[in-house]
Motif scaffolding. Structure first.
Motif, short mmCIF file in Angstrom:
data_model
loop_
_atom_site.label_atom_id
_atom_site.label_comp_id
_atom_site.label_asym_id
_atom_site.label_seq_id
_atom_site.Cartn_x
_atom_site.Cartn_y
_atom_site.Cartn_z
N PHE A 148 -9.30 0.98 -6.05
CA PHE A 148 -8.99 0.73 -4.65
C PHE A 148 -7.52 0.75 -4.33
O PHE A 148 -7.15 0.90 -3.18
CB PHE A 148 -9.55 -0.63 -4.22
CG PHE A 148 -11.01 -0.56 -3.91
CD1 PHE A 148 -11.95 -0.74 -4.90
CD2 PHE A 148 -11.44 -0.32 -2.63
CE1 PHE A 148 -13.29 -0.67 -4.62
CE2 PHE A 148 -12.78 -0.25 -2.34
CZ PHE A 148 -13.71 -0.42 -3.34
N THR A 149 -6.70 0.52 -5.30
CA THR A 149 -5.28 0.48 -4.97
C THR A 149 -4.52 1.62 -5.61
O THR A 149 -3.82 2.35 -4.93
CB THR A 149 -4.67 -0.86 -5.43
OG1 THR A 149 -5.49 -1.91 -4.99
CG2 THR A 149 -3.29 -1.00 -4.85
N VAL A 150 -4.68 1.76 -6.90
CA VAL A 150 -3.87 2.77 -7.57
C VAL A 150 -4.24 4.16 -7.12
O VAL A 150 -3.38 4.98 -6.83
CB VAL A 150 -4.03 2.63 -9.11
CG1 VAL A 150 -3.38 3.79 -9.80
CG2 VAL A 150 -3.41 1.32 -9.56
N ILE A 151 -5.52 4.41 -7.07
CA ILE A 151 -5.93 5.78 -6.69
C ILE A 151 -5.47 6.14 -5.29
O ILE A 151 -4.92 7.23 -5.09
CB ILE A 151 -7.45 5.97 -6.86
CG1 ILE A 151 -7.78 5.91 -8.34
CG2 ILE A 151 -7.88 7.28 -6.27
CD1 ILE A 151 -9.20 6.29 -8.66
N PRO A 152 -5.64 5.27 -4.31
CA PRO A 152 -5.09 5.63 -3.00
C PRO A 152 -3.59 5.87 -3.05
O PRO A 152 -3.10 6.76 -2.36
CB PRO A 152 -5.42 4.42 -2.13
CG PRO A 152 -6.64 3.88 -2.72
CD PRO A 152 -6.52 4.09 -4.19
N ILE A 153 -2.87 5.07 -3.85
CA ILE A 153 -1.42 5.32 -3.91
C ILE A 153 -1.15 6.68 -4.50
O ILE A 153 -0.34 7.45 -3.99
CB ILE A 153 -0.72 4.23 -4.75
CG1 ILE A 153 -0.86 2.88 -4.09
CG2 ILE A 153 0.74 4.58 -4.92
CD1 ILE A 153 -0.17 1.79 -4.81
N ILE A 154 -1.84 6.97 -5.58
CA ILE A 154 -1.64 8.28 -6.18
C ILE A 154 -2.03 9.37 -5.21
O ILE A 154 -1.34 10.38 -5.05
CB ILE A 154 -2.47 8.41 -7.48
CG1 ILE A 154 -1.98 7.39 -8.49
CG2 ILE A 154 -2.35 9.81 -8.04
CD1 ILE A 154 -2.72 7.45 -9.80
#
Lengths: 301, 889, 318
Positions: free
Chosen positions: A31-37
């Motif tokens: 939920f967090t890292v992938i959206p940032i990436i």
């Protein structure tokens, strides 16, 4: 005989912690890292949300940093609001909490509730729209006209000269939140002995008392307060849009967050919006790191 | 042989003539169309009070009832009034109760008109309303002119209003035999009604409302605000098993008027049995209650019914309040007039530090206020006397009295309290509106024979609680969307719940139900394609959904900007691929398609089209010797003339006003190839200058509440969307007949023609490109866009949502069938012919922003107009270039 | 001698100054309180007055016609009871889940000095700093077509993932996995608390034969009442007042804040059918606002003392 769980070895020592953390970690990734990436990747593309993204290299960054006036404007707005509501709200929370701490118990709890109420209320700032409404029946306008201070109604929300200040008032109003509470609590459990010691040592007035005794004990709260303030002041956006329109006249109350969602949802340029997001994010992390270091060093005094 | 044939023919001829009288007999009376009139001579036998009795048959036309202007003159006197001759409507339902949908929910039935002869007995003096008029013995002349729709009138006579009293009635009835059974009828099962807007609906808040089920919707009540205007009635068929005297009991709910209650007349078989039933008051209540009309001692009023079938009619009666509301109406008008006179001296924002000496400037001021105080006190006293309950209606009047008395004592304080005065007038007008409206909700009616004891129905707290709980739990199980299954697949239709102000359309749950009904019977049965309807808010959720591949097949009432953005990115389908495209398009004006045309394709189908008209107060203009401006120069001069009297003019500060000037000057926002900004052209600069000058130099207010200012008359001229018309009609009845709606001012072009061009605002229907069922979607759009669907949709919307929400359809055929009168229609169509639209591009949103910013810079900051428009035009050019790199259009 | 004299002088000045100071301070606080409270008073006053009182100029705060009709309109026409219920279910459920899960995460980060704990802490701070708008769209797309690395398509064989949007379990799931609204903050609170617990407690438990899990459930959790309460209340506030996340996850299930944002339009549609008065809309709107914040205010008021005490005891503060 009690069985002894093995506490040696990597898994023994850390296995439990990884187990407990495991839940959180997986979804943190999702939920967090992938959206940032995803945001970082998209920032190198042009993506209009309907068709596939088109790779364009760093041209988005170039445009953003060199050619985008609105970005500069919203950056300066955001910094302006952040500085004003951040430290100002911070200091205000501190001062109010300080004053409250010296009143009696019941008064204190009542006042705490009163000051915390705006942040509980969340999205109820519709009232402000009635107060600042631009026709002659808006509350502020009608009061001023009745007093004879103005002759025609002022457009508080749409005139670029005024709407920044309106926004600041509303945001400050909502800014006394969890940080404020932690200050109140902090004040309550200050060590009384230190004060007496200070009085003996020659502390004459309140200022010295504040600076030398109170503040150093409150560093952890200050830290928490700082984190909260930064994250919320950089994320100012929703209130502005509601109050002054999206976008506001000549982007006078435009913030980075609004700039981002403007490009993302109104202009269908998700790639560019991601660029803004990445930059915003970088700014926030840097600011936080700086403050963190500063407060750490202060607590070591 | 030949002789036989001749004999046969003559016989046939003779026989057929026998039918002619029969045919002629059908053609009773005289047919009067709109604008036509006829005169009758009537006689008053003696001195007395009379009402006019008219036998008429309303001819099928539009939905609104025929209206006639009646003038009765004679013996040196003359009276006139506008009378509504109501139609006769019935529920068009085939089932026992009502037709149901797939889930067994009852659906609101279509209203079907019955063309038949009716008699109306009505007062004919405007100042006394529906009350009888005192006439001397003699002959009178009755002139009848039809103002709207057409009627057949067979006879007009003066009817002496003498009705029996209850005692006399009872004597006349004599002894009655006893009966053993109650007569019960559900109020929603009517046999007739005066207006097609009186439709059954449901109330599921209480278990005691009959009948109520937790798992499906049953239409269990009728009435409410749709049953509140003078002259409306509902009729039921009741069957008396035995001849006897019966008492009436109504299960009702009334939360409109507190103190006075709400009035109804009860008629049996079309006649008022006795005077006491002429005005039965239903008191205010918070929950459903029973009312048995009774006399002062509590004995219920009885009516005698012979064994057999009868009709029971409940008609709205305002006799208990009419005199007062008429007086209030007059008072409001005069107060407004006085307000205008004050404003002439002080302006609308008076200087609080200045003494205007109003009592000497306006000689009639203080006497008028004193008179008003007396009148208000009288009206308030009359209302209080008639009140059957504690009420708050008179508080407004007393408040006004307080304000006026303050003015009388201290005239120098009037200027600073001018706003108070105006607000008081507003609230007075609002109270008048409230008092006139007599809403009543009915659940069921019981007629109990005299000797039987009536059992009340108590609503148990616990059964109610259980019911509500069941309802609530059931709501989790039931589907939010509604759908019907079809044999050839199903399409997803999203209905956008729009914003009333921006698009002029209020679409919501009720309209979705209408679409449901229409599509079930019209679309699914014919094409076999099922529809799943959902209500969403457009903009972000539509786009997000399409992006995530969770979008619908079809979306309705989508705004121009969203459509433009989706179209140029290929997200929505081209309508030109539809079978029968040309025919379907012929029912629409070309201007409605401009915003949807990109290249060779048309990417949406228009549903509503909104444009502006000019509204002005004929009475004020008459007083000041002005006439409605036809050109912008005249308009500007009118503003100045009105300003001399401190009156204002309203023009929208939005982009559409700018576009008016722009288009009339021959310019456009974009260059012809749509790849650059057209705002640097001299026409655009001129248009922009004119537009901003209205606010800078002419002092037009930047923000204003049009409705109220138009009512008071302080803003007797304004340009506003044409749907404002309906709001004015519904909410400002006291100025009926004193204002007009006309096309906007124009500009003379080189040929000397008056160019009244303006842009419009459309909402449209779209098909999402990657739908699975393109054929089905095309069929749906074709079906939806046809006038066979748009007409009933508009009519039913208006019936449910009220006059103020009349449907602004883009379909010209459907438009002609809406409830506009001929005159109104003519004005609208004249303007509509000159309406066009600005094309959309991928940078339209940016254009909107720039124009707003430019306007604000010029008007708030007084920047040089030319500089401003040039600057923003360059900005737009840059943005267009940028966008073109990303996407073509 | 001299000292004592000085002391005496100082005390007079000191206490005199103190009195003036407390008066000034009181005035300041009251003024501030009024400014802060003004919108609320206004809101409440509007919500309980009948529309006709809007015209009455002499009424400032206390209406002459006190009525609950505005609330009634909300419940009957605008479906507020289901919105209230939805918001309550979601807030309470997710707050509880957040409380439990973030405690676990906070414990891990706070107690175990493993190699990655510094990094993990930084990641937690990261989640606090990221504005939800950034992750909104990707989350929406993810949830609308949820396909956990292909497992779900393999199971259902349908070719597309399941649509997790517009259902209650989704938001519970997200909260239960530590990704609820401002979970980072909650984890932070727990971390600070658990850091402050002396090691001896843990070691004693270990000696008594508890494994890590038992230590956690038997010793740590009961002691963590203070931060748990804080997290619960704060989570309640965040979930109750949240608009953005709710709008992403739900379209048909409505919460109070979502309803509130669309109330002007909804009211205009409702009031078309009744005698339209612009002032009627304002009063009902304000009633909706009151309804939106009243439960939270009541919650806070009743738990306030405990709340503040918890903050003191939670280790956030010294």
């Amino acid at each position: 005989m009690n069985k002894r769980k093995s506490t040696s070895g990597f898994w023994g020592r850390y296995g439990a912690s990884y187990f407990l953390l495991g839940w959180w970690l997986i979804l943190f990734l999702v939920f967090t890292v992938i959206p940032i990436i995803a945001a970082v990747i998209l920032s190198f593309t042009n993506f209009d949300m309907v068709n596939m993204p088109k790779f364009v290299g760093i041209s988005n960054y170039v445009t953003l940093l060199l050619d985008d006036e609105i970005f500069i404007k919203s950056l300066s707005n955001t910094l302006f609001y952040a500085v004003v509501t951040g430290p100002l709200g911070y200091i205000m929370s501190f001062v109010v909490a300080w004053m409250i701490s010296e009143t009696g118990r019941t008064v204190r709890s009542v006042l705490t509730l009163i000051f915390y109420a705006p942040s509980l209320a969340g999205n109820v700032y519709m009232i402000w729209m009635y107060i600042f409404s631009g026709d002659s029946y808006g509350i502020l306008n009608s009061v001023l006209m009745r007093l004879g201070l103005i002759t025609a109604p002022l457009q508080w929300l749409t005139d670029p000269a005024y709407n920044s200040y309106v926004v600041i008032i509303v945001v400050l109003w909502m800014s006394m939140g969890a940080g404020f509470l932690s200050f109140v609590a902090g004040f309550q459990q200050l060590n009384k002995e230190l004060f007496e010691a200070g009085a003996i040592d020659g502390i004459r007035n309140r200022w010295q008392e504040l600076w030398h005794i109170t503040l150093p004990q409150m560093v952890p709260q200050l830290l928490i307060g700082a984190v909260l303030t930064i994250s919320s002041s950089f994320a100012i956006g929703a209130q502005n849009a509601q109050l002054t329109g999206n976008p506001s006249t000549d982007y006078s109350t435009h913030t980075l967050l609004l700039h981002m969602s403007d490009y993302g949802y109104a202009r269908f340029e998700m790639g560019y919006a991601s660029t803004i997001a990445v930059v915003l994010f970088a700014i926030m992390v840097t600011t936080w790191a700086v403050i963190n270091r500063a407060l750490r060093s202060m607590s070591n005094d | 042989m030949k002789r036989f044939i001749i004999f046969l023919l003559t016989a046939l001829l003779l026989l057929s003539t026998a039918y002619i009288p029969a045919f002629a007999a059908e053609e009773r009376g005289i047919l009067l169309g709109e604008g036509q009139s006829h005169t009758y001579i009537v006689t008053a036998e003696t001195d007395g009070e009379y009402k006019l009795s008219i036998e008429y048959m309303a001819m099928p036309g539009r939905q609104i009832s025929p209206q006639v202007d009646v003038t009765v003159s004679g013996n040196g006197e003359s009276f006139s009034r506008r009378i509504e001759l109501t139609r006769f409507w019935k529920d068009g339902t085939t089932a026992d109760r009502f037709d149901t949908d797939v889930k067994n929910n009852e659906i609101v039935p279509d209203q079907v008109e019955q063309t038949l002869w009716q008699t109306m007995s009505v007062g004919f003096n405007k100042t006394t309303g529906g009350a009888a008029v005192a006439l001397k013995k003699g002959e009178y002349r009755v002139d009848i002119t039809v103002a709207a729709e057409s009627v057949r009138i067979d006879g007009v006579s003066l009817a002496a209003t003498s009705v029996l009293s209850y005692k006399e009635y009872l004597k006349g009835v004599g002894d009655s035999s006893s009966a053993a059974t109650e007569i019960f009828t559900e109020a929603e099962l009517t046999s007739g009604k005066s207006h097609s807007s009186i439709i059954p609906t449901y109330d599921r808040s209480n278990y005691s409302v009959s009948p109520n089920f937790y798992d499906r919707i049953s239409l269990n009540i009728i009435g409410g605000t749709c049953f509140s205007e003078d002259g409306q009635w509902i009729e039921w068929e009741i069957e008396a098993p035995e001849s006897a005297l019966y008492s009436l009991s109504f299960r009702y709910y009334q939360n409109g008027i507190r103190g006075l209650g709400v009035g109804r007349s009860i008629l049996v078989d079309g006649q008022l049995p006795y005077a006491e039933l002429g005005s039965v008051l239903f008191p205010y209540c918070q929950n459903f209650k029973d009312l048995t009309p009774s006399d002062d001692e509590g004995n219920p009023y009885l009516i005698y019914l012979e064994k057999g079938v009868h009709t029971l009619r409940l008609q709205v009666s305002v006799t208990h309040i009419e005199a007062e509301t008429l007086k209030l109406e007059g008072l409001v008008q005069e107060c407004n007039k006085m307000y205008r006179e004050i404003v002439e001296v002080t302006g609308t924002a008076p200087d609080v530090y200045r003494d205007y000496y109003l009592d000497t400037e306006i000689p009639g001021l203080i006497p008028f206020f004193e008179d008003a105080v007396t009148r208000l006190t009288d009206i308030a006293k009359a209302i209080d006397e008639n009140a059957i309950d504690d009420g708050s209606e008179t508080s407004v009047l007393y408040e006004m009295v307080r304000v006026l008395e303050k003015f009388i004592k201290r005239p120098d304080k009037i200027a600073e309290a001018l706003n108070d005065y105006k607000t008081q007038i507003d609230s007075l007008a609002s109270t008048m509106l409230t008092l006139k409206s007599q809403p009543l909700v009915l659940d069921y009616i019981t007629l109990t024979p005299e000797n039987l004891q009536r059992e009340g129905t108590a609503s148990n707290f616990f059964t109610n609680l259980i019911f509500r709980l069941k309802l609530f739990l059931h709501s989790f199980v039931s589907d939010y969307g509604t759908y019907t299954k079809g044999s050839k697949g199903q399409i997803d239709v999203w209905v956008n719940s729009g914003d009333l102000l921006s698009s002029g359309t209020a679409s919501g749950r009720d309209q979705m139900q209408i679409i449901r009904r229409l599509s079930d019977s019209g679309f699914t049965t014919n094409t076999g394609v099922g529809i799943k309807l959902s209500l969403v808010s457009a903009g972000e959720s539509l786009i997000k959904a399409i992006l995530a591949d969770r979008g619908p097949d079809v979306a309705l009432f989508v705004d121009e900007t969203t459509i433009a953005n989706l179209a140029i990115r290929g997200a929505i389908a081209d309508m030109t691929g539809m079978e029968g495209y040309k025919d379907a398009r012929s029912e629409y004006p070309d201007s409605a398609f401009i915003a949807y045309t990109f290249g060779k394709g048309v990417y949406a189908w228009p549903i509503t089209q909104n444009y502006s008209m000019m509204f002005y107060r004929t009475d004020i203009f008459g007083e000041l010797g002005l006439s409605a401006p036809n050109t912008w120069d005249e308009f500007n001069r009118t503003i100045q003339k009105l300003a001399q009297h401190n009156l204002q003019v309203g023009v929208g500060a939005g982009q559409d006003t700018f576009e008016m000037f722009l288009l009339q000057a021959g310019g456009n926002i974009y260059t012809d190839d749509l790849k650059g900004s057209g705002l640097k052209e001299p026409q655009a600069v001129e248009a922009f200058t004119r537009w901003t000058n209205l606010f800078i130099k002419q002092g037009i207010p930047l923000a204003y509440d049009f409705l109220n200012r138009f009512r008071t008359g302080e803003m007797p001229l304004a340009i506003s969307g044409y749907t404002t018309y309906n709001q004015l009609v519904a909410l400002a009845p006291e100025i009926t007949g004193q204002w007009e709606m006309v096309p906007i001012p124009g500009t003379y072009d080189e040929q000397g023609n008056l160019n009244r061009t303006q842009s419009s605002n459309v909402t449209g229907a779209i098909i999402v490109s990657d739908t699975d069922n393109l054929e089905g979607s095309y069929e749906f759009i074709k079906w939806w866009a046809s006038s066979e669907v748009q007409t009933p949709f508009g009519i039913q919307s208006e019936a449910i949502l009220g006059k103020a929400a009349r449907y602004n359809t883009a379909n010209t055929v459907a438009f002609s069938k809406m409830n506009w009168t001929t005159e109104e229609s003519h004005q609208l169509l004249t303007q509509w012919a000159s309406v066009t639209d600005i094309p959309q591009t991928g940078a339209s949103y940016y254009v909107a922003r720039c124009i707003t910013n430019a306007y604000r810079r010029a008007v708030y900051d007084y920047e040089n107009v030319r500089d401003v428009i040039y600057r923003y035009s360059d900005d737009i050019d840059r943005e267009i270039k940028r966008k073109l790199e990303q996407i073509q259009w | 001698m001299q000292n004592i004299k000085k002391r005496g002088e100082m005390s007079l000045l000191y206490y005199g100054g103190k009195m003036v100071w407390s008066v000034l301070r009181f005035i300041f606080l009251v003024e501030m309180a009024f400014i802060v409270l003004y919108p609320f008073i206004y809101m409440l006053s509007m919500a309980i007055r009948a529309p006709e009182d809007m015209y009455d100029m002499s009424i400032v705060w206390v209406p002459k016609h006190f009525t609950f009709d505005n609330f009634k309109t909300l419940f009957e026409h605008l479906n507020y009871e289901s919105a209230l219920f939805n918001t309550a279910i979601i807030s309470v459920g997710c707050s509880l889940l957040q409380m439990v899960v973030c405690a676990m995460a906070g414990y891990s980060i706070g107690r175990f000095k493993s190699k990655g704990s510094g990094l993990l802490f930084g990641l937690v701070i990261l989640t606090i700093l990221i504005p939800p708008q950034l992750t909104n769209l990707p989350n929406y797309i993810l949830l609308s077509d949820f396909d956990f690395f292909g497992i779900i398509t393999a199971i259902t064989g349908s070719g597309t993932g399941i649509n997790l949007l517009d259902q209650y379990p989704t938001i519970y799931l997200v909260a239960a996995l530590g990704q609820g609204i401002r979970s980072g903050m909650a984890i932070l609170i727990f971390t600070q608390y658990f850091k402050g617990i002396p090691d001896e407690l843990e070691q004693a438990a270990m000696i008594d034969g508890c494994g890590y899990f038992k230590t956690y459930t038997r010793i740590m959790v009961p002691n963590a009442g203070a931060p748990s309460l804080i997290v619960f209340i704060l989570s309640m506030v965040w979930y109750w007042c949240d608009y953005y996340t709710m709008v992403t996850y739900f379209t048909n299930i409505r919460t109070l804040s979502v309803n509130l944002s669309g109330i002007k339009t909804a009211l205009q549609t409702v009031f078309q059918t009744e005698a339209y008065s612009p002032y009627k809309i304002v009063t009902v709107e304000q009633a909706a606002c009151v309804l939106c914040i009243l439960p939270i205010l009541i919650l806070f008021l009743s738990l306030q003392k405990k709340f503040v005490n918890s903050i003191i005891n939670s280790g956030l503060v010294g």
